[in-house]
Write a protein that holds these residues in place. Structure first.
Motif, short mmCIF file in Angstrom:
data_model
loop_
_atom_site.label_atom_id
_atom_site.label_comp_id
_atom_site.label_asym_id
_atom_site.label_seq_id
_atom_site.Cartn_x
_atom_site.Cartn_y
_atom_site.Cartn_z
N VAL A 19 91.52 54.17 39.08
CA VAL A 19 92.65 55.04 39.46
C VAL A 19 93.92 54.23 39.79
N ALA A 20 94.08 53.09 39.12
CA ALA A 20 95.18 52.19 39.48
C ALA A 20 96.56 52.85 39.45
N ASP A 21 96.81 53.67 38.44
CA ASP A 21 98.17 54.20 38.30
C ASP A 21 98.31 55.65 38.75
N ILE A 43 83.75 54.61 41.16
CA ILE A 43 85.21 54.78 41.25
C ILE A 43 85.80 53.46 41.70
N ASP A 44 86.84 53.04 40.98
CA ASP A 44 87.50 51.77 41.31
C ASP A 44 88.90 52.04 41.84
N THR A 45 89.11 51.69 43.14
CA THR A 45 90.43 51.83 43.72
C THR A 45 90.79 50.49 44.36
N VAL A 134 85.23 39.03 43.84
CA VAL A 134 86.62 38.62 43.64
C VAL A 134 87.14 39.30 42.38
N SER A 135 88.44 39.16 42.15
CA SER A 135 89.02 39.75 40.95
C SER A 135 90.08 38.82 40.41
N ASN A 136 90.11 38.69 39.12
CA ASN A 136 91.11 37.86 38.42
C ASN A 136 90.96 36.38 38.76
N PHE A 137 89.77 35.96 39.14
CA PHE A 137 89.53 34.55 39.46
C PHE A 137 89.14 33.78 38.20
N ASN A 156 82.99 39.33 39.58
CA ASN A 156 84.38 38.93 39.34
C ASN A 156 84.96 39.97 38.39
N GLN A 157 85.91 40.76 38.88
CA GLN A 157 86.51 41.82 38.05
C GLN A 157 87.70 41.22 37.31
N ILE A 158 87.61 41.18 35.98
CA ILE A 158 88.62 40.44 35.20
C ILE A 158 89.10 41.23 33.99
N TRP A 183 88.32 44.98 33.26
CA TRP A 183 89.44 45.92 33.26
C TRP A 183 90.31 45.56 32.06
N GLY A 184 91.20 46.51 31.68
CA GLY A 184 92.09 46.23 30.54
C GLY A 184 91.38 46.29 29.21
N VAL A 185 90.26 47.00 29.14
CA VAL A 185 89.44 46.99 27.92
C VAL A 185 90.16 47.57 26.70
N ALA A 187 93.54 47.53 26.68
CA ALA A 187 94.90 46.99 26.83
C ALA A 187 95.91 48.12 26.96
N ARG A 188 95.51 49.14 27.72
CA ARG A 188 96.36 50.32 27.93
C ARG A 188 96.79 50.96 26.59
N GLY A 189 95.93 50.82 25.58
CA GLY A 189 96.25 51.42 24.28
C GLY A 189 97.28 50.62 23.48
N ILE A 227 87.54 52.26 33.17
CA ILE A 227 88.51 52.89 32.28
C ILE A 227 89.29 53.90 33.08
N GLN A 228 90.55 53.98 32.72
CA GLN A 228 91.39 55.00 33.34
C GLN A 228 91.76 55.95 32.22
N SER A 229 91.57 57.27 32.43
CA SER A 229 91.98 58.23 31.41
C SER A 229 92.43 59.50 32.10
N GLU A 230 93.48 60.08 31.57
CA GLU A 230 93.94 61.36 32.12
C GLU A 230 93.62 62.47 31.12
N ASN A 231 92.73 62.16 30.18
CA ASN A 231 92.39 63.09 29.11
C ASN A 231 90.89 63.38 29.21
N VAL A 233 88.78 64.78 27.25
CA VAL A 233 87.96 64.44 26.07
C VAL A 233 87.63 62.94 26.10
N HIS A 234 88.63 62.12 26.39
CA HIS A 234 88.40 60.67 26.48
C HIS A 234 87.42 60.35 27.60
N MET A 235 87.60 61.03 28.74
CA MET A 235 86.71 60.77 29.89
C MET A 235 85.25 60.94 29.49
N GLU A 237 84.00 61.12 26.35
CA GLU A 237 83.69 60.21 25.24
C GLU A 237 83.30 58.82 25.77
N ASN A 238 83.99 58.39 26.80
CA ASN A 238 83.76 57.03 27.32
C ASN A 238 82.40 56.89 28.02
N LEU A 239 81.78 58.02 28.33
CA LEU A 239 80.44 57.96 28.95
C LEU A 239 79.34 58.09 27.89
N1 LIG Z 1 91.47 44.06 39.25
C1 LIG Z 1 92.63 44.22 38.69
O1 LIG Z 1 93.56 43.41 38.88
C2 LIG Z 1 92.86 45.41 37.77
C3 LIG Z 1 94.01 45.42 36.95
C4 LIG Z 1 94.20 46.54 36.13
C5 LIG Z 1 93.27 47.58 36.13
N2 LIG Z 1 92.18 47.53 36.95
C6 LIG Z 1 91.21 48.65 37.01
O2 LIG Z 1 90.89 49.05 35.69
C7 LIG Z 1 91.19 50.46 35.52
C8 LIG Z 1 91.55 50.74 34.09
O3 LIG Z 1 92.90 50.37 33.87
P1 LIG Z 1 93.35 49.50 32.67
O4 LIG Z 1 94.62 48.86 32.98
O5 LIG Z 1 92.19 48.63 32.35
O6 LIG Z 1 93.61 50.55 31.55
P2 LIG Z 1 92.81 50.75 30.18
O7 LIG Z 1 91.53 51.42 30.51
O8 LIG Z 1 92.85 49.49 29.36
O9 LIG Z 1 93.75 51.73 29.43
C9 LIG Z 1 93.94 53.04 29.84
C10 LIG Z 1 94.52 53.72 28.61
O10 LIG Z 1 93.48 53.90 27.66
C11 LIG Z 1 93.52 55.22 27.19
N3 LIG Z 1 92.16 55.67 26.90
C12 LIG Z 1 91.12 55.81 27.76
N4 LIG Z 1 90.03 56.23 27.11
C13 LIG Z 1 90.39 56.37 25.81
C14 LIG Z 1 89.69 56.78 24.65
N5 LIG Z 1 88.41 57.14 24.68
N6 LIG Z 1 90.37 56.81 23.47
C15 LIG Z 1 91.67 56.47 23.41
N7 LIG Z 1 92.39 56.05 24.47
C16 LIG Z 1 91.74 56.02 25.67
C17 LIG Z 1 94.15 56.05 28.29
O11 LIG Z 1 94.84 57.14 27.75
P3 LIG Z 1 94.41 58.67 28.11
O12 LIG Z 1 94.82 58.89 29.54
O13 LIG Z 1 95.20 59.44 27.12
O14 LIG Z 1 92.93 58.76 27.90
C18 LIG Z 1 95.12 55.05 28.93
O15 LIG Z 1 96.38 55.11 28.30
C19 LIG Z 1 92.31 50.70 36.54
O16 LIG Z 1 92.44 52.05 36.88
C20 LIG Z 1 91.82 49.87 37.70
O17 LIG Z 1 90.83 50.57 38.40
C21 LIG Z 1 91.97 46.45 37.77
#
Ligand SMILES: NC(=O)c1ccc[n+]([C@@H]2O[C@H](COP(=O)([O-])OP(=O)(O)OC[C@H]3O[C@@H](n4cnc5c(N)ncnc54)[C@H](OP(=O)(O)O)[C@@H]3O)[C@@H](O)[C@H]2O)c1
Length: 283
Positions: A19-21, A43-45, A134-137, A156-158, A183-185, A187-189, A227-231, A233-235, A237-239
């Motif tokens: 729920v980062a953003d 849940i990751d906050t 830890v994270s990003n180590f 280690n969350q990376i 995280w970043g799997v 790359a935010r699309g 994964i973060q998704s506001e959709n 269907v994606h939510m 699908e990702n499971l």
């Molecule tokens: N430890 C750290 O420093 C750190 C840094 C960044 C993030 N995080 C954690 O990781 C979480 C995920 O964030 P992230 O930055 O890694 O983002 P991300 O998951 O790489 O990207 C999110 C993007 O992917 C899209 N998406 C999700 N499922 C999809 C699917 N099945 N098909 C197509 N697009 C899809 C989402 O769009 P829709 O909304 O349209 O689905 C959203 O635009 C964060 O909320 C946070 O908890 C941790």
């Protein structure tokens, strides 16, 4: 849902909702209600996301027994230090409305990580956290924790994705019994990750979307993903990724896509350290 057993036996779901953003309280509550109904249990906050209270409220409202959930939160740099970290931990507990955290992480490898880790270890020993990490180590920073402390991180969350596969770090963590969480799997699309031809071809073969192929590639190697998704269907699908397996040769094809560099953050750049080190949040 499949789980990973951490070194201390705690079971961690292989897919989690981040729920980062999502800072708006009502929006965060609505999305978490949808994610929990879809089947997410991790849940990751973070204190820096300024939404722990919204997460706590959503968890309470869901009626899901606390022991079925896996809550991760993180301490931000401004709260590093032994006493400050203990206070920050208590504040996170209060905001989340819980008396324990499943996984408590040091968010960034910048600042007084050692005094902070001393407090984190103590929270773990006292039973307020079921696992700590830890994270990003990078490798050297993880090694630093092992040199100066008796308690090693469990996680280690990376950042990890097709272009930044972190092979060397992954190997090192494995050898030391530390789980890598990604995280970043997607790359935010960005960076064409979901359009990558090798991934699309594997998707056609397995009758799965590119996102599902990427998530399976991670989880099949026992890397929990966020994964973060506001959709909706994606939510869902990702499971839906545990009914197929990628073959060895397919994993090798994916391994070749590695560019061995971060899409987001380079911790050896002074501007990264300055930007993160001076960022302040309402923690
Ligand atoms: N430890 C750290 O420093 C750190 C840094 C960044 C993030 N995080 C954690 O990781 C979480 C995920 O964030 P992230 O930055 O890694 O983002 P991300 O998951 O790489 O990207 C999110 C993007 O992917 C899209 N998406 C999700 N499922 C999809 C699917 N099945 N098909 C197509 N697009 C899809 C989402 O769009 P829709 O909304 O349209 O689905 C959203 O635009 C964060 O909320 C946070 O908890 C941790």
């Amino acid at each position: 849902m499949e789980y990973l057993s951490l070194k201390n036996g705690v079971k961690m779901p292989l897919v989690g909702y981040g729920v980062a953003d999502i800072r708006d309280e009502a929006r965060c509550g609505a999305l978490l209600a949808e994610a929990l109904a879809a089947g997410y249990r991790m849940i990751d906050t973070a204190a820096a996301y300024e939404n722990e209270k919204a997460v706590g409220n959503a968890v309470k409202k869901s009626g899901i027994p606390r022991e079925e959930l896996f809550l991760t939160t993180k301490i931000w740099i401004q709260d590093y230090g032994y006493e400050k970290a203990k206070r920050a931990f208590q504040k996170s507990l209060e905001r989340l409305g819980t008396d324990y955290i499943d996984l408590y992480l040091i968010h960034q490898p910048i600042g007084d990580i050692h005094e902070t880790w001393r407090a984190v270890e103590e929270m773990y020993r006292k039973g307020y956290a079921r696992a700590v990490g830890v994270s990003n180590f990078e490798m050297g920073k993880v090694a630093e924790v092992s040199v100066f402390h008796s308690q090693m991180p469990y996680v280690n969350q990376i950042e990890m994705n097709l272009l930044c596969q972190q092979k060397e770090l992954l190997q090192y963590l494995k050898e030391n019994g530390i789980a890598a969480e990604a995280w970043g799997v997607f790359a935010r699309g960005t960076m064409g990750i979901l359009e990558e031809p090798v991934i699309r071809k594997l998707g056609r073969k397995h009758k799965k979307t590119p996102a599902q192929i990427i998530l399976r590639w991670m989880t099949q190697r026992e890397v929990p993903v966020l994964i973060q998704s506001e959709n909706g269907v994606h939510m869902r699908e990702n499971l839906d990724i545990f009914d197929f397996r990628l073959e060895e040769e397919e994993l090798e094809q994916i391994a070749e896509l590695d560019l061995e560099r971060s899409v987001y953050l380079n911790y050896s750049l002074p501007e990264t350290v300055a930007r993160l080190g001076t960022a302040r949040f309402n923690t």
